[in-house]
Design an enzyme around this catalytic site. Structure first.
Site, PDB file in Angstrom:
ATOM      1  N   TYR A   1      -2.280  -0.915  11.106  1.00 51.44           N
ATOM      2  CA  TYR A   1      -2.186  -1.934  10.142  1.00 51.44           C
ATOM      3  C   TYR A   1      -1.007  -1.013   8.666  1.00 51.44           C
ATOM      4  O   TYR A   1      -0.397  -1.618   8.648  1.00 51.44           O
ATOM      5  CB  TYR A   1      -3.208  -0.481   8.990  1.00 51.44           C
ATOM      6  CG  TYR A   1      -2.887  -0.600   7.428  1.00 51.44           C
ATOM      7  CD1 TYR A   1      -2.996  -2.581   6.986  1.00 51.44           C
ATOM      8  CD2 TYR A   1      -3.192  -0.014   7.110  1.00 51.44           C
ATOM      9  CE1 TYR A   1      -3.243  -2.841   5.705  1.00 51.44           C
ATOM     10  CE2 TYR A   1      -3.053  -0.348   5.204  1.00 51.44           C
ATOM     11  CZ  TYR A   1      -3.378  -1.871   4.499  1.00 51.44           C
ATOM     12  OH  TYR A   1      -2.945  -2.130   3.650  1.00 51.44           O
TER      13      TYR A   1
ATOM     14  N   THR B   1       0.414  -1.241   0.309  1.00 53.20           N
ATOM     15  CA  THR B   1       0.425  -0.133   0.498  1.00 53.20           C
ATOM     16  C   THR B   1       0.762   1.109  -0.306  1.00 53.20           C
ATOM     17  O   THR B   1       2.147   1.012   0.328  1.00 53.20           O
ATOM     18  CB  THR B   1      -1.154   0.127   1.114  1.00 53.20           C
ATOM     19  OG1 THR B   1      -1.869   1.275   1.489  1.00 53.20           O
ATOM     20  CG2 THR B   1      -0.688  -0.521   2.187  1.00 53.20           C
ATOM     21  N   ASP B   2       0.295   2.409  -0.725  1.00 57.93           N
ATOM     22  CA  ASP B   2       1.190   3.772  -0.821  1.00 57.93           C
ATOM     23  C   ASP B   2       1.081   3.950   1.055  1.00 57.93           C
ATOM     24  O   ASP B   2       2.088   4.532   1.564  1.00 57.93           O
ATOM     25  CB  ASP B   2       0.066   4.651  -1.326  1.00 57.93           C
ATOM     26  CG  ASP B   2      -1.142   5.656  -0.961  1.00 57.93           C
ATOM     27  OD1 ASP B   2      -1.929   4.759   0.057  1.00 57.93           O
ATOM     28  OD2 ASP B   2      -1.349   5.784  -1.727  1.00 57.93           O
ATOM     29  N   GLU B   3       0.785   3.424   2.114  1.00 54.00           N
ATOM     30  CA  GLU B   3       0.291   3.792   3.496  1.00 54.00           C
ATOM     31  C   GLU B   3       1.615   3.972   4.181  1.00 54.00           C
ATOM     32  O   GLU B   3       1.844   4.468   4.969  1.00 54.00           O
ATOM     33  CB  GLU B   3      -1.032   3.476   4.228  1.00 54.00           C
ATOM     34  CG  GLU B   3      -1.744   3.905   3.484  1.00 54.00           C
ATOM     35  CD  GLU B   3      -3.410   3.661   4.582  1.00 54.00           C
ATOM     36  OE1 GLU B   3      -3.259   3.803   4.987  1.00 54.00           O
ATOM     37  OE2 GLU B   3      -4.323   3.024   3.681  1.00 54.00           O
TER      38      GLU B   3
ATOM     39  N   LYS C   1       1.983  -3.392   7.455  1.00 52.44           N
ATOM     40  CA  LYS C   1       2.657  -3.735   6.035  1.00 52.44           C
ATOM     41  C   LYS C   1       3.917  -3.040   4.952  1.00 52.44           C
ATOM     42  O   LYS C   1       5.217  -3.904   4.798  1.00 52.44           O
ATOM     43  CB  LYS C   1       1.582  -2.790   5.190  1.00 52.44           C
ATOM     44  CG  LYS C   1      -0.055  -3.427   5.026  1.00 52.44           C
ATOM     45  CD  LYS C   1      -0.130  -4.270   4.439  1.00 52.44           C
ATOM     46  CE  LYS C   1      -0.019  -4.655   3.140  1.00 52.44           C
ATOM     47  NZ  LYS C   1      -0.178  -6.357   2.521  1.00 52.44           N
TER      48      LYS C   1
HETATM   49  P1  NAD Z   1      -9.681  -7.050   1.992  1.00 49.22           P
HETATM   50  O1  NAD Z   1      -9.074  -7.397   4.051  1.00 49.22           O
HETATM   51  O2  NAD Z   1     -11.086  -7.312   1.432  1.00 49.22           O
HETATM   52  O3  NAD Z   1      -9.054  -9.172   1.831  1.00 49.22           O
HETATM   53  C1  NAD Z   1      -8.613  -9.584   2.360  1.00 49.22           C
HETATM   54  C2  NAD Z   1      -8.159 -11.107   2.315  1.00 49.22           C
HETATM   55  O4  NAD Z   1      -7.079 -12.054   3.052  1.00 49.22           O
HETATM   56  C3  NAD Z   1      -9.532 -12.041   3.049  1.00 49.22           C
HETATM   57  O5  NAD Z   1     -10.140 -12.240   2.246  1.00 49.22           O
HETATM   58  C4  NAD Z   1      -9.537 -12.371   3.959  1.00 49.22           C
HETATM   59  O6  NAD Z   1      -9.599 -13.850   4.746  1.00 49.22           O
HETATM   60  C5  NAD Z   1      -7.875 -12.893   3.784  1.00 49.22           C
HETATM   61  N1  NAD Z   1      -7.131 -13.183   4.721  1.00 49.22           N
HETATM   62  C6  NAD Z   1      -6.892 -12.385   5.577  1.00 49.22           C
HETATM   63  N2  NAD Z   1      -5.654 -13.072   7.108  1.00 49.22           N
HETATM   64  C7  NAD Z   1      -5.262 -13.853   6.749  1.00 49.22           C
HETATM   65  C8  NAD Z   1      -4.010 -14.925   6.596  1.00 49.22           C
HETATM   66  N3  NAD Z   1      -3.796 -15.060   7.895  1.00 49.22           N
HETATM   67  N4  NAD Z   1      -4.655 -15.719   5.697  1.00 49.22           N
HETATM   68  C9  NAD Z   1      -4.847 -16.308   4.509  1.00 49.22           C
HETATM   69  N5  NAD Z   1      -5.936 -15.713   3.944  1.00 49.22           N
HETATM   70  C10 NAD Z   1      -6.375 -13.914   5.226  1.00 49.22           C
HETATM   71  O7  NAD Z   1      -8.384  -6.647   1.390  1.00 49.22           O
HETATM   72  P2  NAD Z   1      -8.156  -5.932   0.416  1.00 49.22           P
HETATM   73  O8  NAD Z   1      -8.492  -4.524   0.673  1.00 49.22           O
HETATM   74  O9  NAD Z   1      -8.569  -6.625  -0.761  1.00 49.22           O
HETATM   75  O10 NAD Z   1      -6.073  -5.737   0.347  1.00 49.22           O
HETATM   76  C11 NAD Z   1      -5.794  -6.866  -0.482  1.00 49.22           C
HETATM   77  C12 NAD Z   1      -4.219  -6.216   0.162  1.00 49.22           C
HETATM   78  O11 NAD Z   1      -4.068  -5.900  -0.996  1.00 49.22           O
HETATM   79  C13 NAD Z   1      -3.872  -5.950   1.223  1.00 49.22           C
HETATM   80  O12 NAD Z   1      -2.243  -6.507   0.977  1.00 49.22           O
HETATM   81  C14 NAD Z   1      -3.689  -5.039   1.135  1.00 49.22           C
HETATM   82  O13 NAD Z   1      -3.002  -4.478   2.531  1.00 49.22           O
HETATM   83  C15 NAD Z   1      -3.440  -4.132  -0.280  1.00 49.22           C
HETATM   84  N6  NAD Z   1      -3.747  -3.017  -0.682  1.00 49.22           N
HETATM   85  C16 NAD Z   1      -5.041  -2.678  -0.774  1.00 49.22           C
HETATM   86  C17 NAD Z   1      -5.346  -1.232  -1.226  1.00 49.22           C
HETATM   87  C18 NAD Z   1      -6.876  -0.883  -0.767  1.00 49.22           C
HETATM   88  O14 NAD Z   1      -7.507   0.396  -0.858  1.00 49.22           O
HETATM   89  N7  NAD Z   1      -7.909  -1.816  -0.166  1.00 49.22           N
HETATM   90  C19 NAD Z   1      -5.088  -0.434  -1.542  1.00 49.22           C
HETATM   91  C20 NAD Z   1      -3.439  -1.450  -1.754  1.00 49.22           C
HETATM   92  C21 NAD Z   1      -2.955  -2.282  -1.111  1.00 49.22           C
HETATM   93  P1  TYD Z   2     -10.924   3.671   4.106  1.00 48.80           P
HETATM   94  O1  TYD Z   2     -11.748   3.517   2.848  1.00 48.80           O
HETATM   95  O2  TYD Z   2     -10.879   2.763   5.281  1.00 48.80           O
HETATM   96  O3  TYD Z   2      -9.327   3.841   3.572  1.00 48.80           O
HETATM   97  P2  TYD Z   2      -7.796   4.022   3.784  1.00 48.80           P
HETATM   98  O4  TYD Z   2      -7.867   4.649   5.216  1.00 48.80           O
HETATM   99  O5  TYD Z   2      -7.114   2.740   4.087  1.00 48.80           O
HETATM  100  O6  TYD Z   2      -7.690   5.139   3.522  1.00 48.80           O
HETATM  101  O7  TYD Z   2     -11.299   5.342   4.730  1.00 48.80           O
HETATM  102  C1  TYD Z   2     -10.583   6.427   3.719  1.00 48.80           C
HETATM  103  C2  TYD Z   2     -10.201   8.062   3.708  1.00 48.80           C
HETATM  104  O8  TYD Z   2     -12.128   7.407   4.551  1.00 48.80           O
HETATM  105  C3  TYD Z   2      -9.961   7.877   5.352  1.00 48.80           C
HETATM  106  O9  TYD Z   2      -9.827   9.346   5.094  1.00 48.80           O
HETATM  107  C4  TYD Z   2     -10.698   7.796   6.773  1.00 48.80           C
HETATM  108  C5  TYD Z   2     -11.856   8.846   5.866  1.00 48.80           C
HETATM  109  N1  TYD Z   2     -13.770   7.784   5.779  1.00 48.80           N
HETATM  110  C6  TYD Z   2     -14.826   8.422   6.691  1.00 48.80           C
HETATM  111  O10 TYD Z   2     -14.283   9.729   6.381  1.00 48.80           O
HETATM  112  N2  TYD Z   2     -15.726   8.044   6.735  1.00 48.80           N
HETATM  113  C7  TYD Z   2     -15.929   6.479   7.118  1.00 48.80           C
HETATM  114  O11 TYD Z   2     -16.312   6.307   7.952  1.00 48.80           O
HETATM  115  C8  TYD Z   2     -14.548   5.704   7.372  1.00 48.80           C
HETATM  116  C9  TYD Z   2     -14.530   4.476   7.020  1.00 48.80           C
HETATM  117  C10 TYD Z   2     -13.206   6.516   6.509  1.00 48.80           C
END
Ligand code: NAD
Ligand code: TYD
Length: 356
Positions: A160, A134-136, A164
Site C-alpha cells: 500500500y 499518507t504519512d505511511e 502511494k
Molecule cells: P477508502 O478506501 O475508504 O475510499 C477509497 C474510495 O476510492 C472508494 O470510494 C472507492 O470506491 C474509490 N476507488 C477505488 N478505486 C478506484 C478507481 N480505480 N477509480 C475510482 N474510484 C476508485 O479510502 P479513504 O480512507 O477514504 O482514503 C482516501 C485517500 O486518502 C486515499 O488516497 C488514501 O491513501 C488517503 N489517506 C487515507 C488515510 C486514512 O487514514 N484512511 C490517511 C491518509 C491518507
Molecule cells: P489500520 O486502521 O489498518 O491503519 P494503518 O495500517 O493504515 O495504520 O491499522 C491501524 C493500526 O491498528 C495498525 O498498527 C494495525 C492495527 N490493527 C490491529 O491491531 N488490529 C486490527 O484488526 C486492525 C485492522 C489494525
C-alpha cells in the site's frame, strides 16, 4: 460558478470531504468514484436533492471517460482521493493497489495535464490538482526519532505505502516536468463517521457491539498519529485555497497513541454510552492476535509547515473526536448493517480466521 472534480468521493475521507464542501462552498462537486467495496453511496444520501453534487461512477484509469468528464464540467480543481487504502488487503493482494494507486493516478494525471494545457491563461494559472496521500510513505520511526517532516526520506514498507509513494513521485514529476500546479498532502491515520469497519477504530466499535473479539495485532504497542476526519477535510480545503503549487504539506493531529490505548479508550466509551448487559467491560473482549507482516512500528507527523504557512490546525482533540465517532456508530446501526455484506464477511474470515 465553476466546479471542482473529486475522485473517490464515495469512500471514507472523500465522502466526508464532499459533504463538508457542499456545506461550506457554493461550488458544485463532480464526484467520480468506481464504487469498489469501499465506496458507498449511502454516505452521500443527505445530498440526494442537491443539484450541485454530481455523482459519476467511473474508474480513474479509464482515460477516455475522465477526459470527457473534464471537458464537460471544466473544473477549477481536481482533488484526488481514489485509492485502494487498506494495508492488510495490500498484503493479501497487491495488484489492485498497483493498478489504482499507480496506473490510475498516472492516467488521471495525463488526462488532467491535457485538460489543463488547453485552458486559457488565467484559468490555467489558478487551476489546482491536489493529491491526497499518507504519512505511511515515510516508513517506520524509531521510538525517540523526530516526527516526519516534508523533507523525510521515502521508505515505504507495505505494498500500500509503496504504491502511494510511487503516485506521490508521479505527482512531483508532473509539476517539475510539465508545470502542472500540483499540491500534495501526506496525512496521518484518520477516524470518524463513514469509516469502513475493516480499519482499526470502526472494526473495534462494531466488533465490541456485536460481542466479538477485539483483535489487536502483536503487542498492540504500534503507534499511529490519529486525526479526526473533518480536520483532514478542513486542511485539504485550506491547502487548495492557499497552498503553493509544487509543495507538499504534512497533515496530522499531534496525537500519537499506541493501538492498545485506542482500543481501551473505545471500550471505556462504550462502557459509558452502551454498557454491556452483563455489566462487564468491553475490554474483556480484547484478544491479541498474530502480528501483521512487516508491521510499521511508529508513525508521527510534524504538521508545523501547514500551521506556519497556512494557519491550519486541528479543531478536534482525540478525546472529542473519538467520542463523536463512537456516538456516530451507535446512532447509525443501519449504515453499519448495510456495509456488513457478504464480501465484508469474506474479508473477516480471510484476515482473522476465527479471531474476529
Ligand atoms: P477508502 O478506501 O475508504 O475510499 C477509497 C474510495 O476510492 C472508494 O470510494 C472507492 O470506491 C474509490 N476507488 C477505488 N478505486 C478506484 C478507481 N480505480 N477509480 C475510482 N474510484 C476508485 O479510502 P479513504 O480512507 O477514504 O482514503 C482516501 C485517500 O486518502 C486515499 O488516497 C488514501 O491513501 C488517503 N489517506 C487515507 C488515510 C486514512 O487514514 N484512511 C490517511 C491518509 C491518507
Ligand atoms: P489500520 O486502521 O489498518 O491503519 P494503518 O495500517 O493504515 O495504520 O491499522 C491501524 C493500526 O491498528 C495498525 O498498527 C494495525 C492495527 N490493527 C490491529 O491491531 N488490529 C486490527 O484488526 C486492525 C485492522 C489494525
Amino acid at each position: 460558478m465553476s466546479k471542482i472534480l473529486v475522485t473517490g468521493g464515495a469512500g471514507f475521507i472523500g465522502s466526508n470531504f464532499v459533504l463538508d464542501w457542499r456545506a461550506a462552498s457554493s461550488q458544485a462537486v463532480v464526484n467520480v468514484d468506481a464504487l469498489t467495496y469501499a465506496g458507498n453511496l449511502e454516505n452521500l444520501s443527505s445530498l440526494a436533492d442537491d443539484p450541485d453534487h454530481i455523482f459519476v461512477q467511473a474508474d480513474i484509469a479509464d482515460s477516455e471517460r475522465i477526459s470527457t468528464l473534464l471537458q464537460q464540467h471544466q473544473p477549477s480543481a481536481v482533488v484526488h482521493f481514489a485509492a485502494e487504502s487498506h494495508v492488510d488487503r495490500s498484503i493479501h493482494g497487491p495488484e489492485a493497489f498497483i493498478q489504482t494507486n499507480i496506473v490510475g493516478t498516472f492516467r488521471l494525471l495525463e488526462a488532467v495535464r491535457s485538460y489543463w494545457s488547453s485552458l486559457a491563461a488565467e484559468r490555467k494559472s489558478s487551476f489546482r490538482y491536489l493529491h491526497v496521500s499518507t504519512d505511511e510513505v515515510y516508513g517506520s520511526l524509531a521510538p525517540s526519532a523526530a516526527a516526519f517532516t516534508e523533507k523525510h526520506t521515502y521508505e515505504p514498507n507495505s505494498p500500500y505505502s509503496a504504491s502511494k509513494a510511487a503516485s506521490d513521485h508521479l505527482v512531483r514529476a508532473y509539476h517539475h516536468t510539465y508545470g502542472l500546479p500540483t499540491l500534495t498532502t501526506n496525512c496521518s491515520n484518520n477516524y470518524g463517521p463513514y469509516h469502513f469497519p475493516e480499519k482499526l477504530i470502526p472494526l473495534m466499535i462494531v466488533n465490541a457491539l456485536a460481542g466479538k473479539h477485539l483483535p489487536v495485532y502483536g503487542d498492540g504497542m504500534q503507534i499511529r498519529d490519529w486525526l479526526y476526519v473533518k480536520d483532514h477535510c478542513s486542511a485539504i480545503r485550506r491547502v487548495l485555497e492557499a497552498g503553493r503549487p509544487g509543495e507538499v504539506y504534512n497533515i496530522g493531529g499531534w496525537n500519537e497513541k499506541p493501538n492498545i490505548e485506542i482500543v481501551k479508550t473505545i471500550c471505556a466509551l462504550l462502557d459509558e454510552l452502551r454498557p454491556r448487559a452483563d455489566g462487564k467491560s468491553y475490554s474483556t473482549q480484547i484478544t491479541y492476535v498474530q502480528d501483521r507482516p512487516g508491521h510499521d512500528r511508529r508513525y508521527a507527523i510534524d504538521a508545523s509547515k501547514i500551521h506556519q504557512e497556512l494557519g491550519w490546525k486541528p479543531a478536534d482533540t482525540f478525546d472529542s473526536g473519538i467520542r463523536k465517532t463512537v456516538q456516530w456508530y451507535l446512532d447509525n446501526p443501519d449504515w453499519v448493517a448495510h456495509v456488513q455484506s457478504g464480501s465484508y464477511r469474506d474479508w473477516l474470515q480471510k484476515q482473522y480466521k476465527d479471531a474476529a
